[in-house]
Design an enzyme around this catalytic site. Sequence first.
Site, PDB file in Angstrom:
ATOM      1  N   ASP A 114      -3.403   2.813   0.862  1.00 27.97           N
ATOM      2  CA  ASP A 114      -3.497   3.544   2.135  1.00 27.97           C
ATOM      3  C   ASP A 114      -4.488   4.698   2.108  1.00 27.97           C
ATOM      4  O   ASP A 114      -4.661   5.384   3.121  1.00 27.97           O
ATOM      5  CB  ASP A 114      -2.118   4.038   2.567  1.00 27.97           C
ATOM      6  CG  ASP A 114      -1.520   5.084   1.627  1.00 27.97           C
ATOM      7  OD1 ASP A 114      -2.172   5.463   0.640  1.00 27.97           O
ATOM      8  OD2 ASP A 114      -0.387   5.526   1.894  1.00 27.97           O
ATOM      9  N   MET A 157      -0.344   4.662  -2.549  1.00 28.82           N
ATOM     10  CA  MET A 157      -0.982   4.279  -3.801  1.00 28.82           C
ATOM     11  C   MET A 157      -0.350   4.994  -5.001  1.00 28.82           C
ATOM     12  O   MET A 157       0.436   5.922  -4.853  1.00 28.82           O
ATOM     13  CB  MET A 157      -2.483   4.599  -3.741  1.00 28.82           C
ATOM     14  CG  MET A 157      -3.210   3.854  -2.629  1.00 28.82           C
ATOM     15  SD  MET A 157      -4.954   4.277  -2.494  1.00 28.82           S
ATOM     16  CE  MET A 157      -5.614   3.480  -3.961  1.00 28.82           C
TER      17      MET A 157
END
Length: 240
Positions: free
Chosen positions: A239, A83
Amino acid sequence: MSTPTNLGLDIGTSAVKAVLIDADQSILASESAAMDVTRPQPGWSEQDPDSWISATRQAMAKVKSVQPEALSRLKGIGLSGHMHGATLIGKDHKPLRPCILWNDGRSALECTELEARADFRGIAGNIVMAGFTAPKLAWVAKHEPDIFEATDKVLLPKDYVRLWLTGEFASDMSDAAGTMWLDVANRKWSPDLLHATGLTMDHMPGLVEGSATSGNLRDELCAEWGLHGQIAVAGGGGDN
């Protein structure tokens, strides 16, 4: 009767992972391809966005080599990825600079400046920290103004891979929440938070839910991987 298969692609910081599963969610193939991170200065962490694509191609070539028949029955692809990475895209759909990664700490000063400009905590639901995407863009605007001006779209890492897979600019709600530009209560981009960073809605990809279809796999890649018919690419998730 042959049953359909599905594929998960995880765009990690150190590797791209590809997992092929059957209808019972049994793993048919699990392959990966490594990538490098560059650290041009202390506290900086960057990665070439095109390395995500080359690593995805390598991982998929391995999947095809071990499970060509099962891969040919593919019906859908799910995406996950690291991210917060600031991937700045020009009008030609190419990266303008290396991606500034989630673990890059250069934008500490910009965090304080952004919090003074808009209600990031109330709208985005978080304290502005250097790991997030917004202060990275504020840093680029200050230190690399030519690149900031040339930026047509801001994408997260997995969403740059999605652009290559489908030709679509899209992100999902979970990854978008890590940018500090999402109005989390209303599940849409916040014009106020974007404005505080010098951006507009035009700079942002469309938003879809994680389980929704964001686009279909391009014909070129279907041919490369031995696939048939429309292959849906889901919104996916960050994630974290």
